[in-house]
Design an enzyme around this catalytic site. Structure first.
Site, PDB file in Angstrom:
ATOM      1  N   ARG A 174       0.879  -1.177   0.000  1.00  6.70           N
ATOM      2  CA  ARG A 174       0.000   0.000   0.000  1.00  6.70           C
ATOM      3  C   ARG A 174       0.907   1.215   0.000  1.00  6.70           C
ATOM      4  O   ARG A 174       1.713   1.408   0.915  1.00  6.70           O
ATOM      5  CB  ARG A 174      -0.902   0.024   1.239  1.00  6.70           C
ATOM      6  CG  ARG A 174      -1.522   1.385   1.472  1.00  6.70           C
ATOM      7  CD  ARG A 174      -2.615   1.391   2.497  1.00  6.70           C
ATOM      8  NE  ARG A 174      -3.802   0.723   1.992  1.00  6.70           N
ATOM      9  CZ  ARG A 174      -5.009   0.829   2.553  1.00  6.70           C
ATOM     10  NH1 ARG A 174      -5.193   1.573   3.627  1.00  6.70           N
ATOM     11  NH2 ARG A 174      -6.047   0.189   2.033  1.00  6.70           N
ATOM     12  N   HIS A 208      -7.602   0.886  -6.223  1.00  6.44           N
ATOM     13  CA  HIS A 208      -7.752   0.013  -5.046  1.00  6.44           C
ATOM     14  C   HIS A 208      -8.439  -1.284  -5.501  1.00  6.44           C
ATOM     15  O   HIS A 208      -9.605  -1.528  -5.182  1.00  6.44           O
ATOM     16  CB  HIS A 208      -8.574   0.745  -3.981  1.00  6.44           C
ATOM     17  CG  HIS A 208      -8.472   0.168  -2.605  1.00  6.44           C
ATOM     18  ND1 HIS A 208      -7.705  -0.953  -2.310  1.00  6.44           N
ATOM     19  CD2 HIS A 208      -9.046   0.549  -1.421  1.00  6.44           C
ATOM     20  CE1 HIS A 208      -7.818  -1.211  -1.014  1.00  6.44           C
ATOM     21  NE2 HIS A 208      -8.621  -0.321  -0.462  1.00  6.44           N
ATOM     22  N   GLN A 219     -10.162  -3.761  -2.922  1.00  9.41           N
ATOM     23  CA  GLN A 219     -11.447  -3.287  -2.406  1.00  9.41           C
ATOM     24  C   GLN A 219     -12.562  -3.588  -3.405  1.00  9.41           C
ATOM     25  O   GLN A 219     -13.634  -4.068  -3.039  1.00  9.41           O
ATOM     26  CB  GLN A 219     -11.368  -1.768  -2.139  1.00  9.41           C
ATOM     27  CG  GLN A 219     -12.660  -1.179  -1.619  1.00  9.41           C
ATOM     28  CD  GLN A 219     -13.030  -1.685  -0.239  1.00  9.41           C
ATOM     29  OE1 GLN A 219     -12.237  -1.600   0.688  1.00  9.41           O
ATOM     30  NE2 GLN A 219     -14.248  -2.221  -0.084  1.00  9.41           N
ATOM     31  N   ASP A 243     -17.190   7.406  -0.972  1.00  4.52           N
ATOM     32  CA  ASP A 243     -15.887   7.321  -0.303  1.00  4.52           C
ATOM     33  C   ASP A 243     -15.552   8.733   0.196  1.00  4.52           C
ATOM     34  O   ASP A 243     -16.191   9.714  -0.210  1.00  4.52           O
ATOM     35  CB  ASP A 243     -14.838   6.798  -1.304  1.00  4.52           C
ATOM     36  CG  ASP A 243     -13.446   6.629  -0.696  1.00  4.52           C
ATOM     37  OD1 ASP A 243     -13.354   6.524   0.549  1.00  4.52           O
ATOM     38  OD2 ASP A 243     -12.453   6.610  -1.454  1.00  4.52           O
ATOM     39  N   CYS A 294     -16.337   1.877   1.193  1.00  3.60           N
ATOM     40  CA  CYS A 294     -15.122   1.102   1.431  1.00  3.60           C
ATOM     41  C   CYS A 294     -14.616   1.266   2.860  1.00  3.60           C
ATOM     42  O   CYS A 294     -13.884   0.409   3.350  1.00  3.60           O
ATOM     43  CB  CYS A 294     -14.041   1.505   0.428  1.00  3.60           C
ATOM     44  SG  CYS A 294     -13.665   3.271   0.452  1.00  3.60           S
ATOM     45  N   ARG A 320     -13.615  -8.356   2.232  1.00  2.20           N
ATOM     46  CA  ARG A 320     -12.205  -8.091   1.929  1.00  2.20           C
ATOM     47  C   ARG A 320     -11.383  -9.339   2.224  1.00  2.20           C
ATOM     48  O   ARG A 320     -10.493  -9.728   1.475  1.00  2.20           O
ATOM     49  CB  ARG A 320     -11.669  -6.921   2.780  1.00  2.20           C
ATOM     50  CG  ARG A 320     -12.252  -5.555   2.470  1.00  2.20           C
ATOM     51  CD  ARG A 320     -11.826  -5.056   1.105  1.00  2.20           C
ATOM     52  NE  ARG A 320     -10.380  -4.992   0.945  1.00  2.20           N
ATOM     53  CZ  ARG A 320      -9.598  -4.002   1.376  1.00  2.20           C
ATOM     54  NH1 ARG A 320     -10.114  -2.957   1.983  1.00  2.20           N
ATOM     55  NH2 ARG A 320      -8.285  -4.032   1.182  1.00  2.20           N
TER      56      ARG A 320
HETATM   57  N1  NVA Z   1      -9.892   6.959  -1.113  1.00  6.25           N
HETATM   58  C1  NVA Z   1      -9.504   6.489   0.189  1.00  6.25           C
HETATM   59  C2  NVA Z   1      -9.767   5.023   0.302  1.00  6.25           C
HETATM   60  C3  NVA Z   1      -9.430   4.420   1.637  1.00  6.25           C
HETATM   61  C4  NVA Z   1      -9.696   2.954   1.692  1.00  6.25           C
HETATM   62  C5  NVA Z   1      -8.034   6.806   0.417  1.00  6.25           C
HETATM   63  O1  NVA Z   1      -7.246   6.610  -0.513  1.00  6.25           O
HETATM   64  O2  NVA Z   1      -7.684   7.259   1.499  1.00  6.25           O
HETATM   65  N1   CP Z   2     -11.096   0.104   2.772  1.00  3.15           N
HETATM   66  C1   CP Z   2      -9.815   0.012   3.167  1.00  3.15           C
HETATM   67  O1   CP Z   2      -8.914  -0.231   2.372  1.00  3.15           O
HETATM   68  O2   CP Z   2      -9.623   0.174   4.511  1.00  3.15           O
HETATM   69  P1   CP Z   2      -8.224   0.374   5.254  1.00  3.15           P
HETATM   70  O3   CP Z   2      -7.696   1.719   4.804  1.00  3.15           O
HETATM   71  O4   CP Z   2      -8.583   0.354   6.704  1.00  3.15           O
HETATM   72  O5   CP Z   2      -7.306  -0.728   4.864  1.00  3.15           O
END
Ligand code: NVA
Ligand code: CP
Length: 300
Positions: free
Chosen positions: A102, A129, A132, A219, A259, A287
């Site tokens: 990540r 993502h 997800q 989101d 998400c 997930r």
């Molecule tokens: N768009 C959000 C998704 C988190 C799962 C982010 O990138 O922070």
């Molecule tokens: N939805 C998601 O990816 O959650 P986290 O940021 O908690 O991993």
């Protein structure tokens, strides 16, 4: 399939296969059937951004598959001090059986895959993502029975989630309508592709996007890394909320997905979130199952 870097790389058949396997693994888990399909294997999980769901579901998933997962904080690794992804990939390939990462830059994930010799899984970048959206597709099929003639409405920022939803929903044959403020559209190439498929519409008019939707999705207005823009974004996105009024134009039995993490009173009202907690937290559970399916396909 050698990696999971972005959903564009997967065919509809490969996505369906992952969803079917995810359903099977979920069934086995619910019925106390063990499935140690990755016994003796190790997944390294590199995080340069925060996470609750991704970290825990990958780690627990690997454990349930009979393997091990290592949490590797990006800031404590040499990659955080400038060691190139090209070298990190070749070194980690000597110890591990798979890498989940990540991070911010999609190019870093692609580089790990190009230079390593083990599967790489994208656990979120600024661009997309995919893990997800595999769980989201699993959840949609679970609640609605199939993807046939279904319409998904995404409300909010044209971010990593919007990008992956465009690809995932359209590949599975669904229509997707995106309501976002001008200047916050999803990736231009993906938007072009979506229009070419005749399956994407984009508008600033929330009700037009939500009309007759089977799935309402949203989101956060400011993603990880955009904390400095949060105030400006709050003003720009003020209307871009899934609330009871917007739900009134969606299908009567529409499901709501998020998400998570959610900001109640911003992209979703507390009332709608709680009314649809059943779907939203099943989506979070999925997930685990969807990623286990990905790991089995990539690492078995
Ligand atoms: N768009 C959000 C998704 C988190 C799962 C982010 O990138 O922070
Ligand atoms: N939805 C998601 O990816 O959650 P986290 O940021 O908690 O991993």
């Amino acid at each position: 399939m050698k990696h999971l870097l972005k959903l564009q790389d997967l065919s509809a058949k490969e996505i369906t296969d992952i969803l079917n396997l995810a359903d099977q693994l979920k069934f086995e888990r619910k019925h106390g059937i063990d499935h140690p399909r990755l016994k003796g294997k190790t997944l390294g999980m590199i995080f340069t951004k925060a996470s609750t769901r991704t970290r825990v579901s990958f780690e627990v998933g690997m454990y349930q598959l009979g393997g091990n997962a290592l949490f590797l904080s990006g800031s404590e690794m040499q990659i955080g001090r400038g060691e190139p992804a090209e070298d990190t990939a070749r070194v980690l390939s000597k110890y591990l059986d798979g890498i989940m990462i990540r991070t911010f830059d999609q190019a870093e994930v692609e580089k790990l895959a190009a230079f390593g010799t083990i599967p790489v899984i994208n656990g979120l970048t600024d661009y997309c993502h995919p893990c997800q959206v595999l769980a989201d597709l699993m959840t949609i099929r679970e609640f609605l029975g199939s993807f046939r003639d279904k319409k998904v409405c995404f409300v909010g920022d044209g971010n990593n989630m919007a990008n992956s939803l465009i690809v995932g929903c359209i590949k599975m044959g669904m229509d997707i309508a995106i309501a976002c403020p001008k200047g916050y559209e999803p990736d231009a190439e993906l938007v072009k592709w979506g229009y070419e498929q005749g399956k994407l519409t984009m508008t600033e008019d929330l009700k037009a996007a939500a009309e007759n939707a089977d799935v309402m999705y949203t989101d956060v207005w400011a993603s990880m890394g955009q904390e400095g823009e949060a105030q400006i974004r709050r003003a720009k996105f003020e209307k871009f909320t899934i609330d009871r009024d917007l739900m009134s134009v969606a299908k009567k039995n529409a499901i709501v997905l998020h998400c998570l993490p959610a900001h109640r009173g911003e992209e979703i009202s507390a009332e709608v979130l709680e009314a649809h907690a059943k779907e939203i937290f099943e989506q979070a559970e999925n997930r685990l199952h969807a990623q286990k399916a990905v790991m089995v396909r990539l690492m078995e």
